[in-house]
Design an enzyme around this catalytic site. Structure first.
Site, PDB file in Angstrom:
ATOM      1  N   GLU A 126     -15.458  15.431  14.731  1.00 29.43           N
ATOM      2  CA  GLU A 126     -14.588  15.842  13.622  1.00 29.43           C
ATOM      3  C   GLU A 126     -13.302  16.490  14.112  1.00 29.43           C
ATOM      4  OE1 GLU A 126     -17.382  19.364  14.367  1.00 29.43           O
ATOM      5  OE2 GLU A 126     -17.404  17.196  14.562  1.00 29.43           O
TER       6      GLU A 126
ATOM      7  N   ASP B 142     -18.664  10.501   6.788  1.00 31.59           N
ATOM      8  CA  ASP B 142     -17.735   9.435   7.190  1.00 31.59           C
ATOM      9  C   ASP B 142     -16.572   9.323   6.213  1.00 31.59           C
ATOM     10  OD1 ASP B 142     -19.332   8.883   9.333  1.00 31.59           O
ATOM     11  OD2 ASP B 142     -20.294   7.116   8.443  1.00 31.59           O
TER      12      ASP B 142
ATOM     13  N   ASP C 294     -10.075  20.814  13.805  1.00 30.08           N
ATOM     14  CA  ASP C 294     -11.308  20.143  13.378  1.00 30.08           C
ATOM     15  C   ASP C 294     -11.722  20.656  12.014  1.00 30.08           C
ATOM     16  OD1 ASP C 294     -12.419  22.594  13.764  1.00 30.08           O
ATOM     17  OD2 ASP C 294     -13.841  21.978  15.314  1.00 30.08           O
TER      18      ASP C 294
ATOM     19  N   ASN D  83     -22.355  17.512   6.429  1.00 30.32           N
ATOM     20  CA  ASN D  83     -23.165  16.307   6.629  1.00 30.32           C
ATOM     21  C   ASN D  83     -24.601  16.518   6.162  1.00 30.32           C
ATOM     22  OD1 ASN D  83     -21.552  14.244   7.559  1.00 30.32           O
ATOM     23  ND2 ASN D  83     -21.722  14.821   9.711  1.00 30.32           N
TER      24      ASN D  83
ATOM     25  N   HIS E  76     -24.581  11.614   5.820  1.00 32.55           N
ATOM     26  CA  HIS E  76     -23.614  11.116   6.813  1.00 32.55           C
ATOM     27  C   HIS E  76     -22.579  10.176   6.202  1.00 32.55           C
ATOM     28  CE1 HIS E  76     -25.379  12.905  10.383  1.00 32.55           C
ATOM     29  NE2 HIS E  76     -26.587  12.616   9.893  1.00 32.55           N
TER      30      HIS E  76
END
Length: 375
Positions: free
Chosen positions: A285, A258, A241, A249, A254
């Site tokens: 993630e 993304d 991850d 973030n 956000h």
């Protein structure tokens, strides 16, 4: 259709009728023009035979329009030749012989009628040429019976041709509608197949990263269980991850998060993996790579390659770019193991947790005593 139109057998039968009639008129003491009639008929038969041979040998080298035009010429030639043979036989014969000759003419016309639905205009023209010649010679001899009889018969046959042609046209229309319907069904089926493929792909693909989703992962592990297929061993899993993804973030928003996940997905999709391997978004993630026929050493090497590759990604963020790191956990088992892929994922998760505890941006193997690769 052209194959049948160029068939020689109707002309052979007509030739036989001409020869028999000529012999009969000679037998009855007439037939002064029998020999020229047979000669014309034989020359015509040879012409049609040569034309048919030319067609059968070269039909694939010419387009159908060429051969249809050639048939029109052949049909009109046939009407002229048969008409000439019949009129020659009618000259110098007795009235009783003329009715036999007219019968042969009727047979020839009937043969043209039977095929009129395939090429209406040429065969109607052929019939008209034949009738005109018979009527002309009959009137020349003052025979007022054969002429109207021939005209009536021709009218009847033309009406019959019309019925055959209309029937054939309806048949062709039905066949065309059927073909169009079948094509529409085939097109619809293909569209449904493609739509189902797209739907299935959408159902098994993570929209953001373009990788397989959790549902696809579960199906893959169920279908590729080494307990059911020992050829899949050795078997490895890499679970990883993004380090400090929540602060990323919070810092960049956000949308940047993304973009980060999308960039990771693109990088993983671009990696050359052996057939049968799978990369999926495990959740949030987290990502997972399932590696059948891969031992622990190869899995550790691949995990380090992933770590290095992802650390070089330039993630677009507002007014700048950022880089991320990942932590990876690797688990493997070899021949003779009875573990399941799901248990292997859990063990890889334990290794990933240890990588986080030891400082992140590193690869850890499931066994604490196993080799550790640091950044």
């Amino acid at each position: 259709m052209l194959d049948e139109l160029f068939s020689i057998w109707p002309h052979v039968i007509a030739m036989a009728g001409i020869c028999l009639t000529a012999a009969f008129t000679i037998w009855n003491g007439g037939g002064s023009y029998a020999a020229p009639a047979v000669t014309v008929a034989l020359a015509h038969l040879l012409f049609r035979w040569a034309g048919g041979q030319w067609y059968y040998r070269r039909a694939k080298r010419q387009n159908p329009t060429f051969w249809m035009n050639f048939f029109i010429i052949s049909a009109l030639t046939s009407g002229t030749a048969w008409g000439a043979s019949i009129t020659l036989l009618l000259r110098g014969t007795s009235p009783s012989d003329r009715y036999l000759i007219l019968t042969i003419a009727c047979v020839i016309i009937q043969s043209a009628t039977a095929r009129a639905f395939m090429a209406p205009l040429p065969l109607i023209g052929q019939t008209c040429i034949l009738i005109v010649q018979i009527v002309g010679v009959s009137l020349y001899h003052g025979d007022w019976i054969i002429a109207p009889a021939a005209i009536l018969f021709a009218g009847f046959q033309l009406g019959h041709m019309r019925s055959l042609i209309r029937f054939r046209l309806r048949q062709l229309q039905v066949e065309a509608e059927k073909d169009a319907l079948l094509q529409e069904i085939a097109r619809t089926n293909e569209e449904l197949r493609l739509a189902n493929e797209r739907l299935q792909k959408t159902a098994l693909t993570d929209v953001l990263t373009g990788l397989f989703n959790r549902r696809a992962l579960d199906r893959y592990m169920e279908a590729n269980d080494p307990r059911q297929n020992a050829e899949l061993l050795p078997y490895s899993v890499i679970l990883f991850d993004v380090d400090h993804f929540k602060p990323f973030n919070d810092t960049y928003g956000h949308q940047a998060g993304d973009a980060c996940l999308a960039a990771i997905g693109a990088a993983l999709r671009a990696m050359p993996l052996p057939p049968g391997h799978m990369v999926a978004r495990y959740g949030g993630e987290e990502f997972v790579m399932i590696l059948p026929r891969t031992d622990a050493a190869a899995a550790l090497t691949l995990a380090e390659t992933i770590r290095e590759k992802l650390s070089t990604l330039e993630i677009p963020v507002p007014e700048a770019s950022a880089r991320i790191t990942v932590s990876l956990g690797v688990s493997s088992f070899g021949p003779g193991s009875t573990d399941t892929p799901l248990r292997l994922v859990r063990r890889a998760d334990t290794a990933l947790y240890r990588a986080k505890q030891l400082g992140r941006n590193r690869v850890e193997q499931e066994d604490a005593a196993a080799t550790t690769i640091d950044a």
